[in-house]
Write a protein that holds these residues in place. Structure first.
Motif, PDB file in Angstrom:
ATOM      1  N   PRO A  80       0.902  -1.114   0.233  1.00 59.68           N
ATOM      2  CA  PRO A  80      -0.335  -0.029  -0.137  1.00 59.68           C
ATOM      3  C   PRO A  80       0.617   1.051   0.330  1.00 59.68           C
ATOM      4  O   PRO A  80      -0.382   2.516  -0.152  1.00 59.68           O
ATOM      5  CB  PRO A  80      -0.387   0.051   1.347  1.00 59.68           C
ATOM      6  N   ILE A  81       1.550   1.227   0.799  1.00 64.05           N
ATOM      7  CA  ILE A  81       2.675   2.269   0.791  1.00 64.05           C
ATOM      8  C   ILE A  81       3.419   2.547  -1.139  1.00 64.05           C
ATOM      9  O   ILE A  81       3.272   3.825  -1.565  1.00 64.05           O
ATOM     10  CB  ILE A  81       4.011   2.267   1.431  1.00 64.05           C
ATOM     11  N   VAL A  82       3.575   1.578  -1.470  1.00 64.20           N
ATOM     12  CA  VAL A  82       4.353   2.003  -2.877  1.00 64.20           C
ATOM     13  C   VAL A  82       3.179   2.451  -3.527  1.00 64.20           C
ATOM     14  O   VAL A  82       2.949   2.784  -4.587  1.00 64.20           O
ATOM     15  CB  VAL A  82       4.659   0.299  -3.496  1.00 64.20           C
ATOM     16  N   GLY A  83       2.029   2.144  -3.427  1.00 70.04           N
ATOM     17  CA  GLY A  83       0.745   2.272  -4.048  1.00 70.04           C
ATOM     18  C   GLY A  83      -0.096   4.125  -4.037  1.00 70.04           C
ATOM     19  O   GLY A  83       0.204   5.056  -4.816  1.00 70.04           O
ATOM     20  N   ILE A  84       0.551   4.725  -2.840  1.00 68.98           N
ATOM     21  CA  ILE A  84      -0.081   5.603  -2.385  1.00 68.98           C
ATOM     22  C   ILE A  84       0.737   6.870  -2.992  1.00 68.98           C
ATOM     23  O   ILE A  84       0.295   7.623  -3.130  1.00 68.98           O
ATOM     24  CB  ILE A  84      -0.474   5.621  -0.755  1.00 68.98           C
ATOM     25  N   ILE A  85       2.714   5.931  -3.070  1.00 68.02           N
ATOM     26  CA  ILE A  85       3.328   6.653  -2.898  1.00 68.02           C
ATOM     27  C   ILE A  85       3.266   7.483  -4.684  1.00 68.02           C
ATOM     28  O   ILE A  85       3.207   8.268  -5.009  1.00 68.02           O
ATOM     29  CB  ILE A  85       4.905   6.827  -2.891  1.00 68.02           C
ATOM     30  N   GLY A  86       3.260   6.326  -5.234  1.00 72.48           N
ATOM     31  CA  GLY A  86       2.526   6.603  -7.028  1.00 72.48           C
ATOM     32  C   GLY A  86       1.807   7.707  -7.465  1.00 72.48           C
ATOM     33  O   GLY A  86       1.651   8.258  -7.843  1.00 72.48           O
ATOM     34  N   GLU A  87       0.241   7.407  -6.253  1.00 75.56           N
ATOM     35  CA  GLU A  87      -0.896   8.111  -6.234  1.00 75.56           C
ATOM     36  C   GLU A  87      -0.573   9.454  -6.326  1.00 75.56           C
ATOM     37  O   GLU A  87      -0.609  10.339  -6.637  1.00 75.56           O
ATOM     38  CB  GLU A  87      -1.856   7.630  -5.851  1.00 75.56           C
ATOM     39  N   ARG A  88       0.710   9.846  -4.996  1.00 74.23           N
ATOM     40  CA  ARG A  88       0.245  11.036  -5.208  1.00 74.23           C
ATOM     41  C   ARG A  88       1.806  11.592  -5.616  1.00 74.23           C
ATOM     42  O   ARG A  88       1.150  12.889  -6.064  1.00 74.23           O
ATOM     43  CB  ARG A  88       1.194  11.149  -3.722  1.00 74.23           C
ATOM     44  N   LEU A  89       2.760  11.169  -5.950  1.00 72.44           N
ATOM     45  CA  LEU A  89       3.619  12.034  -7.202  1.00 72.44           C
ATOM     46  C   LEU A  89       2.969  11.338  -8.772  1.00 72.44           C
ATOM     47  O   LEU A  89       3.279  13.091  -9.205  1.00 72.44           O
ATOM     48  CB  LEU A  89       4.733  10.808  -7.316  1.00 72.44           C
ATOM     49  N   ALA A  90       1.831  11.325  -9.043  1.00 69.24           N
ATOM     50  CA  ALA A  90       1.500  11.388 -10.432  1.00 69.24           C
ATOM     51  C   ALA A  90      -0.427  11.220 -10.785  1.00 69.24           C
ATOM     52  O   ALA A  90      -0.642  10.132 -10.880  1.00 69.24           O
ATOM     53  CB  ALA A  90       2.042  10.379 -11.622  1.00 69.24           C
TER      54      ALA A  90
END
Length: 320
Positions: A80-90
Motif C-alpha cells: 500500500p505504501i508503494v501504491g499511495i506514493i505512486g498516486e501522490r506523485l502522479a
C-alpha cells in the motif's frame, strides 16, 4: 505459446464476460436479478472459504512466525505504501477510479492456490507458504476494507456505518459461519470440493458482469480513453517489478535461506483476484466498480506470467 501468454485460461472467460457486458449489459429487472445473484454468490464464496480454511494448517506454520510476519508486512504495509506514493506523485496520470483500483490491488491479500503452487514448483517452503497464504486471506477479509478506508476514503457501498454493515453481512458473517460449521460440514466440503471450486470463478464472472453492465450503461468506454488503459498497463508493470524486487531484496537482507526467500517472493507479490472481485462489489458503490476492477484483472494475468517464469527458473537452478 498460448499457455505462456495466458497461463490461466480463466482470463479468456473474464474477457468474454466484459465483452458480453459491453454488448449485452444487464438492464431493468434483469439487472436487479443479476445484482441479487451477485450478492448470493459472494455470500456462498466466503462461506466456503471459511469452511475450507483448516486451523491445523495455520497453526502448524506459526513456528515460522518471522517469515509470516515479513510476508504480511509486505502484503499489507509496504505494498500500500508503494501504491499511495505512486498516486501522490502522479495523480493526473490516470483517472481517479483507476488509481483507486491500483490502491485496491495494493490492499488485497495474497492468493492460496497459485502462490502455493509456484512455491512448490520452485522448491520453496511449501508448509510455510500454505500457512502464510491462508493467514493472509483470513486477515484480508478484515484488513483490506480498513486499508481502503484509509487509502481511498471508502468504507463500503453505502459509506459510513451502513457500508461497514454491508461488508459484515456479505463477507465477515458468512466466512465466520463457514469456519465455525467446519467440524460438521468438512466431509461435505471435501467430498464436493471440485464442484464447490466453481463457486470461486462463477462468483467472479457474475460480479464482473454485474459491475461492467452498470459501468457500460453509464458510458464506461466513452469516458475511459485507450491512452488511460495503456498507462494502467505500464503502472501495473512497474508495480509488479517493484514488488518482485522488494520481496527478493528483503528476503536476502533479512538472511532467510533459499526456501524461505522463494516463499517470500511468491506469497508476498501475489494478489487475490478471487477475493478482490467480490470484495470490490461490496466495497464500492455504483457503476465505478467496473473501472476499479480493471487493475486487478490486468495485474492477475501479469503476476501469473512473471511468477510462472520465475518458478521454472528456480526449479531449473535447484535441479542443476
Amino acid at each position: 505459446m498460448l499457455k505462456r501468454l495466458i497461463p490461466d485460461p480463466f482470463l479468456l472467460w473474464l474477457v468474454g464476460t466484459v465483452l458480453l457486458a459491453t454488448f449485452l449489459p444487464a438492464r431493468g429487472g434483469f439487472a436487479v436479478v443479476v445484482g441479487w445473484l451477485s450478492i448470493a454468490t459472494v455470500v456462498a464464496l466466503f462461506f466456503f472459504h471459511g469452511a475450507k480454511l483448516a486451523r491445523e494448517e495455520v497453526v502448524a506454520g506459526l513456528a515460522s512466525w518471522r517469515l509470516h510476519l515479513t510476508i504480511l508486512v509486505i502484503t499489507f504495509i509496504l505494498f500500500p505504501i508503494v501504491g499511495i506514493i505512486g498516486e501522490r506523485l502522479a495523480p493526473g496520470l490516470m483517472p481517479k477510479d483507476l488509481w483507486i483500483g491500483v490502491l485496491f490491488v495494493c490492499a488485497l491479500p495474497s492468493t492460496v492456490q497459485s502462490a502455493v503452487a509456484f512455491v512448490s514448483i520452485a522448491r520453496g517452503n511449501v508448509p510455510a507458504a500454505i500457512a502464510s497464504a491462508s493467514a493472509s486471506q483470513l486477515l484480508g477479509i478484515f484488513v483490506t476494507p480498513v486499508l481502503m478506508g484509509v487509502l481511498a476514503g471508502t468504507h463500503g457501498g453505502g459509506g459510513g456505518a451502513s457500508g461497514v454493515g454491508k461488508v459484515a453481512l456479505e463477507i465477515f458473517l458468512p466466512f465466520a459461519a463457514g469456519h465455525l460449521l467446519r467440524p460438521w460440514i468438512r466431509g461435505f466440503v471435501e467430498r464436493y470440493k471440485p464442484i464447490i471450486g466453481y463457486t470461486d470463478r462463477s462468483t467472479i464472472l457474475i460480479a464482473v458482469y454485474s459491475a461492467f453492465s452498470a459501468a457500460v450503461l453509464e458510458g464506461l468506454w466513452h469516458q475511459l480513453a485507450p491512452a488511460s488503459l495503456a498507462v494502467l498497463l505500464a503502472v501495473n508493470v512497474v508495480l509488479l517489478a517493484i514488488a518482485l524486487g522488494m520481496t527478493f531484496g528483503i528476503g536476502r537482507l533479512l538472511g532467510f535461506d533459499r526456501e524461505d526467500r522463494i516463499t517470500i517472493l511468491f506469497c508476498g507479490t501475489k494478489k487475490s483476484l478471487v477475493q478482490g472481485v467480490p470484495m470490490a462489489r461490496v466495497l464500492f458503490p455504483g457503476p465505478e466498480v467496473g473501472v476499479i476492477l480493471l487493475p486487478i484483472m490486468l495485474f492477475h494475468q501479469m503476476q501469473l506470467m512473471a511468477c510462472a517464469f520465475l518458478a521454472r527458473r528456480y526449479a531449473n537452478e535447484k535441479e542443476a
